[in-house]
Design a protein around this motif. Structure first.
Motif, mmCIF file in Angstrom:
data_model
loop_
_atom_site.group_PDB
_atom_site.id
_atom_site.type_symbol
_atom_site.label_atom_id
_atom_site.label_comp_id
_atom_site.label_asym_id
_atom_site.label_seq_id
_atom_site.Cartn_x
_atom_site.Cartn_y
_atom_site.Cartn_z
ATOM 1 N N VAL A 19 0.352 3.719 -22.690
ATOM 2 C CA VAL A 19 1.420 3.392 -23.658
ATOM 3 C C VAL A 19 1.074 2.088 -24.406
ATOM 4 C CG1 VAL A 19 3.861 2.749 -23.896
ATOM 5 C CG2 VAL A 19 3.204 4.583 -22.335
ATOM 6 N N LEU A 20 0.579 1.098 -23.658
ATOM 7 C CA LEU A 20 0.235 -0.186 -24.302
ATOM 8 C C LEU A 20 -0.895 0.004 -25.312
ATOM 9 C CD1 LEU A 20 0.384 -2.698 -21.290
ATOM 10 C CD2 LEU A 20 2.177 -2.129 -22.923
ATOM 11 N N LYS A 21 -1.877 0.820 -24.928
ATOM 12 C CA LYS A 21 -3.026 1.064 -25.828
ATOM 13 C C LYS A 21 -2.579 1.830 -27.075
ATOM 14 C CE LYS A 21 -7.778 2.557 -25.591
ATOM 15 N NZ LYS A 21 -8.785 1.678 -25.317
ATOM 16 N N GLU A 22 -1.765 2.871 -26.864
ATOM 17 C CA GLU A 22 -1.296 3.680 -28.015
ATOM 18 C C GLU A 22 -0.473 2.838 -28.989
ATOM 19 O OE1 GLU A 22 -1.082 7.941 -25.662
ATOM 20 O OE2 GLU A 22 0.767 6.886 -26.109
ATOM 21 N N ASN A 23 0.151 1.782 -28.460
ATOM 22 C CA ASN A 23 0.980 0.927 -29.319
ATOM 23 C C ASN A 23 0.259 -0.363 -29.744
ATOM 24 O OD1 ASN A 23 3.842 2.126 -29.623
ATOM 25 N ND2 ASN A 23 3.204 2.578 -27.529
ATOM 26 N N GLU B 261 -3.380 -4.864 -28.021
ATOM 27 C CA GLU B 261 -4.466 -5.817 -28.262
ATOM 28 C C GLU B 261 -4.411 -6.359 -29.693
ATOM 29 O OE1 GLU B 261 -8.090 -4.621 -26.467
ATOM 30 O OE2 GLU B 261 -9.170 -6.385 -27.197
ATOM 31 N N ASP B 262 -4.128 -5.462 -30.658
ATOM 32 C CA ASP B 262 -4.030 -5.902 -32.064
ATOM 33 C C ASP B 262 -2.862 -6.875 -32.240
ATOM 34 O OD1 ASP B 262 -6.079 -4.245 -32.608
ATOM 35 O OD2 ASP B 262 -4.886 -2.671 -33.576
ATOM 36 N N LEU B 263 -1.783 -6.598 -31.515
ATOM 37 C CA LEU B 263 -0.602 -7.447 -31.595
ATOM 38 C C LEU B 263 -0.929 -8.871 -31.118
ATOM 39 C CD1 LEU B 263 2.194 -6.516 -32.464
ATOM 40 C CD2 LEU B 263 2.821 -6.305 -30.067
ATOM 41 N N PHE B 264 -1.636 -8.949 -30.000
ATOM 42 C CA PHE B 264 -2.029 -10.261 -29.473
ATOM 43 C C PHE B 264 -2.995 -10.955 -30.429
ATOM 44 C CE2 PHE B 264 0.039 -9.399 -25.501
ATOM 45 C CZ PHE B 264 0.353 -10.662 -25.056
ATOM 46 N N SER B 265 -3.909 -10.172 -30.971
ATOM 47 C CA SER B 265 -4.889 -10.735 -31.889
ATOM 48 C C SER B 265 -4.158 -11.370 -33.089
ATOM 49 C CB SER B 265 -5.825 -9.603 -32.308
ATOM 50 O OG SER B 265 -6.735 -10.055 -33.215
ATOM 51 N N GLU B 266 -3.151 -10.666 -33.575
ATOM 52 C CA GLU B 266 -2.358 -11.182 -34.701
ATOM 53 C C GLU B 266 -1.595 -12.451 -34.295
ATOM 54 O OE1 GLU B 266 0.891 -8.971 -37.087
ATOM 55 O OE2 GLU B 266 -0.712 -7.537 -36.677
ATOM 56 N N ALA B 267 -1.037 -12.418 -33.080
ATOM 57 C CA ALA B 267 -0.270 -13.586 -32.601
ATOM 58 C C ALA B 267 -1.179 -14.821 -32.512
ATOM 59 C CB ALA B 267 0.349 -13.278 -31.242
ATOM 60 N N PHE B 268 -2.380 -14.648 -31.985
ATOM 61 C CA PHE B 268 -3.308 -15.784 -31.858
ATOM 62 C C PHE B 268 -3.708 -16.317 -33.235
ATOM 63 C CE2 PHE B 268 -4.428 -13.973 -27.525
ATOM 64 C CZ PHE B 268 -3.805 -14.999 -26.834
ATOM 65 N N LYS B 269 -3.951 -15.371 -34.178
ATOM 66 C CA LYS B 269 -4.344 -15.798 -35.539
ATOM 67 C C LYS B 269 -3.211 -16.593 -36.178
ATOM 68 C CE LYS B 269 -7.465 -12.175 -36.863
ATOM 69 N NZ LYS B 269 -7.175 -10.767 -36.999
ATOM 70 N N SER B 270 -1.990 -16.079 -36.016
ATOM 71 C CA SER B 270 -0.832 -16.734 -36.604
ATOM 72 C C SER B 270 -0.657 -18.145 -36.036
ATOM 73 C CB SER B 270 0.377 -15.880 -36.246
ATOM 74 O OG SER B 270 1.322 -15.939 -37.178
ATOM 75 N N CYS B 271 -0.860 -18.269 -34.734
ATOM 76 C CA CYS B 271 -0.737 -19.553 -34.049
ATOM 77 C C CYS B 271 -1.785 -20.530 -34.599
ATOM 78 C CB CYS B 271 -0.920 -19.327 -32.550
ATOM 79 S SG CYS B 271 -0.679 -20.778 -31.559
ATOM 80 N N TYR B 272 -3.015 -20.056 -34.741
ATOM 81 C CA TYR B 272 -4.086 -20.925 -35.247
ATOM 82 C C TYR B 272 -3.802 -21.350 -36.694
ATOM 83 C CZ TYR B 272 -8.528 -22.737 -36.803
ATOM 84 O OH TYR B 272 -9.493 -23.537 -37.339
#
Ligand SMILES: NC(=O)c1ccc[n+]([C@@H]2O[C@H](COP(=O)([O-])OP(=O)(O)OC[C@H]3O[C@@H](n4cnc5c(N)ncnc54)[C@H](OP(=O)(O)O)[C@@H]3O)[C@@H](O)[C@H]2O)c1
Length: 269
Positions: free
Chosen positions: A236-240, A243-254
């Motif tokens: 379920v986590l992969k289908e949703n 990983e992309d969500l976290f990647s976006e969160a880290f980019k936004s934070c930086y």
């Protein structure tokens, strides 16, 4: 002779630093200043240090000065450091260049701690300007060992790049823990100690991450048999696209670190 350190700011980080430093070197003499006085007085009591009532009363010849207030408070902070003064700053996103220009000093180190540092379990990032001598660099790094692990960065830019993972990282972990706890509470109707079960699950998992020779991937695989229950959850986590969500969160934070850095640089010119 005992080392003497002055603190400007005694909030979460100031307190974690002072207590960690005192743990490694009990003979160190600490001086504390905060505008509203209460937290400086409390920390002075806890560490058998000196409470500094007025900003101007901070002694001007201490071995190190630690800046541990919010980056937004920098513009309103004025102190005449001697040119040879040594500064350690925990101000997120505030560059050595900004501090050097504002205070006309060059011996500056930066530290990016995180909240587990208050228990001596932090992942702390450190960078020292080339103007800080090898001896001074080593001695302040030694004092910071009481906060947890210290990672020495090759460049100042690395501190900013890693801030989403170390400085902000615990918040992301706590958010995950909150979601686990809330789901468990819903399921159990509040009849079990969800907080304790989740905290112990995170603690045990962190111990495994730290002490096992297996990669994080392998550790996850150990819990995930094909077509088993964990497999379904991960699917379920992969289908949703977790990983992309976290990647976006880290980019936004930086990006925010970069924005704050530019804002502060402009406001302190
Ligand atoms: N919290 C984290 O997880 C974390 C992680 C990495 C880095 N940092 C950095 O750590 C720094 C401090 O954060 P914090 O969470 O400890 O903040 P905090 O708990 O809000 O504490 C801020 C402290 O700064 C004092 N202060 C405010 N203006 C001041 C001034 N002009 N001169 C001297 N002291 C002043 C406050 O005094 P009063 O007590 O009088 O209000 C307070 O003691 C920030 O720069 C942040 O970027 C924090």
């Amino acid at each position: 002779m005992a080392m003497k350190i002055g603190f400007f700011g005694c909030g979460n980080m100031g307190a974690a630093l002072a207590l960690g430093i005192k743990k490694i070197n009990p003979s160190v003499e600490l001086y504390f200043y905060t505008p509203t006085q209460t937290r400086a007085r409390d920390l002075a009591l806890k560490t058998k240090g000196h409470f500094v009532e007025e900003l101007g009363d901070m002694p001007e010849k201490l071995d190190w000065y630690i800046l541990s207030f919010k980056p937004q408070s920098l513009a309103g902070f004025h102190f005449n450091f001697l040119p040879q003064a040594k500064l350690l700053s925990v101000l997120a996103g505030v560059s050595i260049e900004t501090l050097a220009k504002k205070f006309s000093v060059s011996k500056i180190c930066r530290l990016m701690p995180n909240t587990p540092s208050s228990l001596g379990m932090g992942a702390n990032l450190f960078f020292g300007a080339p103007e800080v001598s090898e001896n001074d660099n080593l001695s302040i790094r030694h004092l910071l060992e009481g906060l947890g692990s210290l990672f020495v960065m090759k460049s100042e830019e690395e501190i900013d790049q890693l801030t989403p993972f170390s400085g902000s990282g615990p918040a992301l972990v706590f958010e995950l823990a909150r979601i686990f706890e809330s789901e468990l509470q819903k399921l159990s109707g509040g009849n079990i100690d969800a907080r304790e079960i989740i905290a112990q699950t995170f603690l045990g998992s962190a111990y495994l991450m730290k002490h096992s020779s297996l990669s994080f991937d392998e550790l996850r695989a150990q819990v995930t048999s094909q077509k088993g229950v964990t497999y379904e959850a991960l699917k379920v986590l992969k289908e949703n696209n977790l990983e992309d969500l976290f990647s976006e969160a880290f980019k936004s934070c930086y990006n925010r670190v970069t924005e704050i850095k530019e804002e502060i640089h402009r406001n302190n010119k």
